[in-house]
Motif scaffolding. Structure first.
Motif, PDB file in Angstrom:
ATOM      1  N   GLY A 394      59.419 -42.309  57.478  1.00 22.18           N
ATOM      2  CA  GLY A 394      60.678 -42.981  57.236  1.00 22.18           C
ATOM      3  C   GLY A 394      61.266 -43.533  58.514  1.00 22.18           C
ATOM      4  O   GLY A 394      60.725 -43.349  59.613  1.00 22.18           O
ATOM      5  N   VAL A 395      62.409 -44.191  58.402  1.00 16.69           N
ATOM      6  CA  VAL A 395      62.996 -44.879  59.548  1.00 16.69           C
ATOM      7  C   VAL A 395      63.347 -43.893  60.673  1.00 16.69           C
ATOM      8  O   VAL A 395      63.139 -44.198  61.857  1.00 16.69           O
ATOM      9  CB  VAL A 395      64.237 -45.682  59.101  1.00 16.69           C
ATOM     10  CG1 VAL A 395      65.316 -44.779  58.502  1.00 16.69           C
ATOM     11  CG2 VAL A 395      64.810 -46.469  60.267  1.00 16.69           C
ATOM     12  N   PHE A 396      63.826 -42.714  60.333  1.00 18.19           N
ATOM     13  CA  PHE A 396      64.215 -41.760  61.369  1.00 18.19           C
ATOM     14  C   PHE A 396      62.985 -41.171  62.059  1.00 18.19           C
ATOM     15  O   PHE A 396      62.966 -41.023  63.284  1.00 18.19           O
ATOM     16  CB  PHE A 396      65.064 -40.646  60.760  1.00 18.19           C
ATOM     17  CG  PHE A 396      65.698 -39.738  61.775  1.00 18.19           C
ATOM     18  CD1 PHE A 396      66.607 -40.227  62.703  1.00 18.19           C
ATOM     19  CD2 PHE A 396      65.405 -38.379  61.805  1.00 18.19           C
ATOM     20  CE1 PHE A 396      67.211 -39.397  63.634  1.00 18.19           C
ATOM     21  CE2 PHE A 396      66.002 -37.537  62.729  1.00 18.19           C
ATOM     22  CZ  PHE A 396      66.905 -38.049  63.651  1.00 18.19           C
ATOM     23  N   MET A 397      61.946 -40.853  61.311  1.00 20.12           N
ATOM     24  CA  MET A 397      60.737 -40.302  61.924  1.00 20.12           C
ATOM     25  C   MET A 397      60.091 -41.335  62.851  1.00 20.12           C
ATOM     26  O   MET A 397      59.635 -40.981  63.956  1.00 20.12           O
ATOM     27  CB  MET A 397      59.737 -39.858  60.853  1.00 20.12           C
ATOM     28  CG  MET A 397      58.438 -39.326  61.442  1.00 20.12           C
ATOM     29  SD  MET A 397      57.277 -38.678  60.219  1.00 20.12           S
ATOM     30  CE  MET A 397      57.976 -37.059  59.922  1.00 20.12           C
ATOM     31  N   ARG A 398      60.059 -42.597  62.445  1.00 20.39           N
ATOM     32  CA  ARG A 398      59.485 -43.619  63.316  1.00 20.39           C
ATOM     33  C   ARG A 398      60.273 -43.714  64.626  1.00 20.39           C
ATOM     34  O   ARG A 398      59.698 -43.838  65.716  1.00 20.39           O
ATOM     35  CB  ARG A 398      59.487 -44.985  62.620  1.00 20.39           C
ATOM     36  CG  ARG A 398      58.523 -45.098  61.456  1.00 20.39           C
ATOM     37  CD  ARG A 398      58.305 -46.546  61.046  1.00 20.39           C
ATOM     38  NE  ARG A 398      59.533 -47.192  60.621  1.00 20.39           N
ATOM     39  CZ  ARG A 398      59.979 -47.202  59.369  1.00 20.39           C
ATOM     40  NH1 ARG A 398      59.294 -46.583  58.415  1.00 20.39           N
ATOM     41  NH2 ARG A 398      61.107 -47.827  59.055  1.00 20.39           N
ATOM     42  N   PHE A 399      61.584 -43.641  64.507  1.00 14.03           N
ATOM     43  CA  PHE A 399      62.442 -43.719  65.690  1.00 14.03           C
ATOM     44  C   PHE A 399      62.212 -42.518  66.608  1.00 14.03           C
ATOM     45  O   PHE A 399      62.080 -42.665  67.828  1.00 14.03           O
ATOM     46  CB  PHE A 399      63.902 -43.779  65.239  1.00 14.03           C
ATOM     47  CG  PHE A 399      64.886 -43.932  66.359  1.00 14.03           C
ATOM     48  CD1 PHE A 399      65.104 -45.162  66.953  1.00 14.03           C
ATOM     49  CD2 PHE A 399      65.608 -42.833  66.828  1.00 14.03           C
ATOM     50  CE1 PHE A 399      66.022 -45.307  67.984  1.00 14.03           C
ATOM     51  CE2 PHE A 399      66.524 -42.965  67.856  1.00 14.03           C
ATOM     52  CZ  PHE A 399      66.729 -44.205  68.436  1.00 14.03           C
ATOM     53  N   ILE A 400      62.158 -41.322  66.015  1.00 13.85           N
ATOM     54  CA  ILE A 400      61.960 -40.105  66.813  1.00 13.85           C
ATOM     55  C   ILE A 400      60.601 -40.112  67.497  1.00 13.85           C
ATOM     56  O   ILE A 400      60.462 -39.677  68.656  1.00 13.85           O
ATOM     57  CB  ILE A 400      62.123 -38.853  65.922  1.00 13.85           C
ATOM     58  CG1 ILE A 400      63.565 -38.727  65.430  1.00 13.85           C
ATOM     59  CG2 ILE A 400      61.710 -37.600  66.669  1.00 13.85           C
ATOM     60  CD1 ILE A 400      64.600 -38.640  66.530  1.00 13.85           C
ATOM     61  N   ASN A 401      59.585 -40.605  66.820  1.00 22.13           N
ATOM     62  CA  ASN A 401      58.253 -40.659  67.431  1.00 22.13           C
ATOM     63  C   ASN A 401      58.246 -41.536  68.683  1.00 22.13           C
ATOM     64  O   ASN A 401      57.562 -41.247  69.659  1.00 22.13           O
ATOM     65  CB  ASN A 401      57.232 -41.160  66.414  1.00 22.13           C
ATOM     66  CG  ASN A 401      56.907 -40.119  65.351  1.00 22.13           C
ATOM     67  OD1 ASN A 401      57.164 -38.932  65.545  1.00 22.13           O
ATOM     68  ND2 ASN A 401      56.367 -40.551  64.230  1.00 22.13           N
ATOM     69  N   LYS A 402      59.013 -42.624  68.655  1.00 21.77           N
ATOM     70  CA  LYS A 402      59.116 -43.475  69.845  1.00 21.77           C
ATOM     71  C   LYS A 402      59.835 -42.738  70.974  1.00 21.77           C
ATOM     72  O   LYS A 402      59.409 -42.797  72.132  1.00 21.77           O
ATOM     73  CB  LYS A 402      59.863 -44.769  69.499  1.00 21.77           C
ATOM     74  CG  LYS A 402      59.099 -45.728  68.616  1.00 21.77           C
ATOM     75  CD  LYS A 402      59.819 -47.067  68.479  1.00 21.77           C
ATOM     76  CE  LYS A 402      61.126 -46.939  67.735  1.00 21.77           C
ATOM     77  NZ  LYS A 402      61.763 -48.272  67.502  1.00 21.77           N
ATOM     78  N   ALA A 403      60.914 -42.037  70.623  1.00 22.03           N
ATOM     79  CA  ALA A 403      61.683 -41.326  71.640  1.00 22.03           C
ATOM     80  C   ALA A 403      60.877 -40.203  72.281  1.00 22.03           C
ATOM     81  O   ALA A 403      61.010 -39.934  73.483  1.00 22.03           O
ATOM     82  CB  ALA A 403      62.967 -40.774  71.019  1.00 22.03           C
ATOM     83  N   ARG A 404      60.046 -39.530  71.493  1.00 24.93           N
ATOM     84  CA  ARG A 404      59.235 -38.434  72.030  1.00 24.93           C
ATOM     85  C   ARG A 404      58.226 -38.923  73.055  1.00 24.93           C
ATOM     86  O   ARG A 404      57.864 -38.201  73.987  1.00 24.93           O
ATOM     87  CB  ARG A 404      58.520 -37.716  70.881  1.00 24.93           C
ATOM     88  CG  ARG A 404      59.438 -36.808  70.075  1.00 24.93           C
ATOM     89  CD  ARG A 404      58.830 -36.367  68.764  1.00 24.93           C
ATOM     90  NE  ARG A 404      57.566 -35.668  68.916  1.00 24.93           N
ATOM     91  CZ  ARG A 404      56.912 -35.089  67.903  1.00 24.93           C
ATOM     92  NH1 ARG A 404      57.415 -35.136  66.679  1.00 24.93           N
ATOM     93  NH2 ARG A 404      55.779 -34.466  68.109  1.00 24.93           N
ATOM     94  N   LYS A 405      57.780 -40.160  72.916  1.00 25.59           N
ATOM     95  CA  LYS A 405      56.803 -40.723  73.858  1.00 25.59           C
ATOM     96  C   LYS A 405      57.466 -41.296  75.111  1.00 25.59           C
ATOM     97  O   LYS A 405      56.774 -41.720  76.031  1.00 25.59           O
ATOM     98  CB  LYS A 405      55.999 -41.825  73.157  1.00 25.59           C
ATOM     99  CG  LYS A 405      55.155 -41.323  71.992  1.00 25.59           C
ATOM    100  CD  LYS A 405      54.503 -42.492  71.258  1.00 25.59           C
ATOM    101  CE  LYS A 405      53.720 -42.016  70.050  1.00 25.59           C
ATOM    102  NZ  LYS A 405      53.142 -43.147  69.266  1.00 25.59           N
ATOM    103  N   ASP A 406      58.786 -41.321  75.138  1.00 24.54           N
ATOM    104  CA  ASP A 406      59.517 -41.949  76.239  1.00 24.54           C
ATOM    105  C   ASP A 406      60.667 -41.044  76.671  1.00 24.54           C
ATOM    106  O   ASP A 406      61.844 -41.416  76.592  1.00 24.54           O
ATOM    107  CB  ASP A 406      60.040 -43.308  75.745  1.00 24.54           C
ATOM    108  CG  ASP A 406      60.640 -44.146  76.859  1.00 24.54           C
ATOM    109  OD1 ASP A 406      60.397 -43.840  78.034  1.00 24.54           O
ATOM    110  OD2 ASP A 406      61.373 -45.108  76.534  1.00 24.54           O
TER     111      ASP A 406
END
Length: 609
Positions: A394-406
Motif C-alpha cells: 500500500g501507499v504507506f508501506m511503499r513510502f516506509i520502504n523508501k525511508a528505510r533505505k535512506d
C-alpha cells in the motif's frame, strides 16, 4: 577541487543567461512570456504571484529554486528548457555543486507581501525597476571598474537591499550574474569563510557578524575574496571553487529553510501557488473539508504556529507524530504541508511536489482500508492476459520502504482527515510500530500478509540482517507523520484511544487561521468572520463549529462580495448546523440570524433585476 571544466561550464552558462536577459531591459513582457512557455513544457502550474513584468534576479531564482534539493536533475531540466527558449549557446552545466540558492523565501526578488499584506502593483513595479538598475550597474562594473561605476553599483545595491525579505539572498542573486566577480554570502559561504581562521579572511569574516553589508562593504568584501584566491594564499582557484568547498563542507545538502538568508516567512508569503509542479501526488485543497471553493485558494502566508510545531516535532525527544485539529477552514492541511517542507528542508510547499520521493499525502475516507494503506491482495493482469491476484504494498508501506533505505534524510507522510477512516482497520498491527517509543527494529511487527512475501525478498546477506527482511515491518526514526482532522466531523464517532496515545494533538483555532487573509477588503472580511462566529457561539455550538478564514479569502481580496459568500457558502453551512440541534433555542438563534443577515446583504447588495 572542482575540475576547471565544470567551473567553466557554470560560468559560461550563467554569464550567457545574463547576456540574454539584458535584451529585455526596456520591456520584460516578452521575457515573462518565455518563462511561461518553459513552465508549460515543464508541467508547472501558472505562477499566480507573477505580474506582467519581471526582473532578471527572479528569472535566475525560478530555475535555481526549481529543485532546492541535493538532486540537480529538475534544475538542469529547467535550465535546458530555458536554454532553448532564450537561444543560449553555452551547454547546461553537468555539475551544479557550489552554486548558491535561496534557502527560504518566495520565488520573487520583488516584494509580493509585507507582514502578510499584499502590496500594490505600483510598488512591485518599482521594486522590479530597482532590481533592473542593480543588474545594469553590476554588469557595467564587471568591465569598467571605475569610481563612478562603483558608486552607481553601491547606490543601486543599497536601494534594493531595502526590499523586505531579501537580506543575504541579494548576494546570491549577484553571484549568479558573474560567478567569478561577486561573492555569494549564503549561509554555507558565511559559515565557511568565518571558519577559515586564515589572516586573509579575517576582515571578511568580521563583516559577516551582523546584518548583510551595505553596497560599499559588499564590494570591499568581494575585492578581498578575489585578492585572496588570486594571491594563492588560500587553496582555492576562484570564488566559485571556494563556494564549492563551502558546499562540500556542509555535506552537499541544501540549508534548512529556516536559516537566515531571508526574513522569516511570516513576514513574506511563501507564495507557493504553483504547488502542482511536476507532481504525481494527489493533494486535495486546503483541509479537505470541502470548505475551500473554486478560486478560493488561501494565501501561503506561513502561520506563526508552523515554526512552533516544527520545533516540537524535530527537537530531541519531540513528537514525530502530530494531529492538527480544529474547525473547518482553519488551514490545517496547508499548515501540515508547510511543516513538512521545513522538516525535509525544502523552501516552500511548491517544492514538496518536486521532492515527492520524501513526501507523500493521502486522504482517509470511510471506504479506505488496510489493503490501501499497508498491503493487500490486488487483481492484476498476467502476461498471458489472464486475470489473477498478487500481493501489492500500500501507499504507506511503499513510502516506509523508501525511508528505510535512506536513513540519513527525513521523510514526511501527511494524512488528511484522519478521523474519517476506520483507524483500527487501516493501521492494523501498525498501532505498535507507529508509537514514537517503538521506532526502528524494536517496533518491528509482522504484517497480516507476511507469509505471502516473496522468498527472495526474505533473503539477507548476514544473520544481522535477518531482522530487516520483508517478514518484518517497522517505521524508521527518520519518518514524521502529520495528520489533520475536523473537530466536528462525525463520520467516525470515536477516535481510537490507542491511536490518541501515539499522536500529539495540536489545536488550530479560527484566530490562528486569520494569517491567510490579505487584500484590500481584509478589514471587512475579518469583521464578517467574527460576526458569524459570534452568532455560532451564542447558539450554543462549541468553538469547533466556528468558521475558519479560508472561507473569507476571496472576500478579503475583493474577488467575492459579502452577499455571494453568505448566500453560497455560509448560510447553507448554518442550515446544516441547525440539523444538529432541531427545535432548540440554538437553532432558533441561528434562524433569526439568517433572516437578519439575508435582509442586510440584500439591502447592501440588492439582487440584479
Amino acid at each position: 577541487m572542482v575540475q576547471s571544466g565544470c567551473i567553466k561550464e557554470q560560468v559560461s552558462f550563467y554569464e550567457e543567461v545574463a547576456d540574454k536577459l539584458s535584451a529585455f531591459r526596456q520591456d520584460s513582457r516578452p521575457l515573462l512570456a518565455k518563462i511561461k512557455n518553459v513552465d508549460r513544457r515543464m508541467g508547472i502550474s501558472p505562477r499566480k504571484y507573477l505580474i506582467n513584468v519581471i526582473d532578471p534576479f527572479t528569472v535566475y531564482n525560478l530555475f535555481n529554486a526549481y529543485a532546492r534539493t541535493s538532486n540537480f536533475q529538475n534544475r538542469q531540466h529547467y535550465m535546458s528548457e530555458l536554454k532553448s527558449e532564450l537561444a543560449i549557446k553555452a551547454p547546461v552545466p553537468t555539475d551544479l555543486k557550489g552554486i548558491s540558492i535561496r534557502s527560504a523565501g518566495p520565488p520573487t526578488f520583488y516584494r509580493t507581501s509585507v507582514k502578510n499584506r499584499r502590496v500594490s502593483a505600483a510598488q512591485q513595479k518599482e521594486d522590479i525597476e530597482n532590481l533592473w538598475l542593480l543588474f545594469e550597474a553590476a554588469r557595467v562594473l564587471e568591465s569598467d571598474d571605475t569610481n563612478k561605476a562603483r558608486q552607481t553599483f553601491m547606490n543601486a545595491y543599497d536601494v534594493v537591499l531595502k526590499i523586505p525579505g531579501l537580506k543575504w539572498s541579494l548576494t546570491n542573486g549577484l553571484s549568479w550574474l558573474n560567478l567569478q566577480r561577486y561573492v555569494s554570502l549564503s549561509e554555507y559561504n558565511r559559515r565557511f569563510i568565518q571558519g577559515q581562521r586564515q589572516p586573509v579572511f579575517e576582515k571578511v569574516a568580521a563583516l559577516l557578524d551582523n546584518n548583510p553589508p551595505n553596497g560599499g562593504d559588499y564590494l570591499e568584501l568581494c575585492d578581498d575574496c578575489l585578492n585572496a584566491v588570486q594571491s594563492e594564499k588560500v587553496p582555492y582557484s576562484s570564488l566559485q571553487d571556494m563556494s564549492y568547498h563551502a558546499w562540500e563542507s556542509h555535506g552537499g545538502s541544501v540549508p534548512d529553510a529556516s536559516m537566515s538568508d531571508t526574513e522569516p516567512s511570516s513576514n513574506r508569503d511563501s507564495l507557493a501557488d504553483d504547488a502542482g509542479v511536476g507532481s504525481n501526488t494527489s493533494v486535495p485543497s486546503d483541509d479537505g473539508t470541502g470548505e475551500k471553493r473554486d478560486g478560493a485558494a488561501p494565501t501561503e502566508a506561513t502561520n506563526p504556529r508552523v515554526q512552533e510545531i516544527f520545533e516540537m516535532m524535530t527537537r530531541r525527544h519531540g513528537s514525530p507524530n502530530v494531529i492538527l485539529h480544529g474547525a473547518p477552514g482553519t488551514g490545517k492541511t496547508t499548515m501540515a504541508k508547510q511543516i513538512a517542507a521545513k522538516i525535509i528542508r525544502v523552501p516552500d510547499v511548491a517544492a514538496l511536489a518536486e521532492d515527492d520521493f520524501r513526501f507523500d499525502f493521502v486522504q482517509f475516507h470511510p471506504s479506505y482500508d488496510y489493503t490501501d494503506f499497508v498491503e493487500g491482495i490486488r487483481p492484476v493482469k498476467a502476461v498471458d492476459s489472464r486475470s489473477g491476484f498478487e500481493l501489492r504494498p500500500g501507499v504507506f508501506m511503499r513510502f516506509i520502504n523508501k525511508a528505510r533505505k535512506d536513513p540519513e534524510r527525513k521523510y514526511v507522510f501527511v494524512i488528511d482527515e484522519i478521523n474519517r477512516g476506520n483507524i483500527s482497520e487501516i493501521f492494523g498491527e501498525l498501532f505498535f510500530s507507529i508509537d514514537p517509543g517503538y521506532r526502528g527494529l524494536k517496533g518491528k511487527v509482522k504484517t497480516q500478509y507476511a507469509n505471502l512475501h516473496d522468498d527472495n525478498d526474505k533473503k539477507s546477506s548476514s544473520n544481522a540482517d535477518k531482522d530487516d527482511s520483508n517478514d518484518w515491518f517497522y517505521i524508521p526514526e527518520n519518518v514524521y507523520i502529520i495528520a489533520t482532522m475536523n473537530d466536528i466531523d462525525r463520520s467516525v464517532d470515536t477516535f481510537d484511544f490507542a491511536m490518541r496515545r501515539r499522536f500529539r494533538f495540536v489545536p488550530i483555532s479560527v484566530e490562528d487561521s486569520k494569517v491567510m487573509l490579505s487584500g484590500a477588503q481584509i478589514g471587512q472580511a475579518e469583521a464578517f468572520m467574527d460576526k458569524v462566529n459570534d452568532e455560532i457561539k451564542v447558539s450554543g455550538l462549541g468553538s469547533g463549529y466556528c468558521i475558519g478564514a479560508s472561507y473569507f479569502v476571496n472576500m478579503a481580496q475583493g474577488e467575492e462580495t459579502a452577499r455571494e459568500l453568505w448566500k453560497n457558502e455560509l448560510k447553507p453551512l448554518l442550515i446544516e448546523y441547525q440539523r444538529i440541534m432541531p427545535e432548540s433555542d440554538g437553532a432558533r438563534t441561528l434562524q433569526d440570524f439568517e433572516e437578519k443577515e439575508d435582509q442586510e446583504v440584500d439591502s447592501v447588495e440588492p439582487l440584479p433585476e
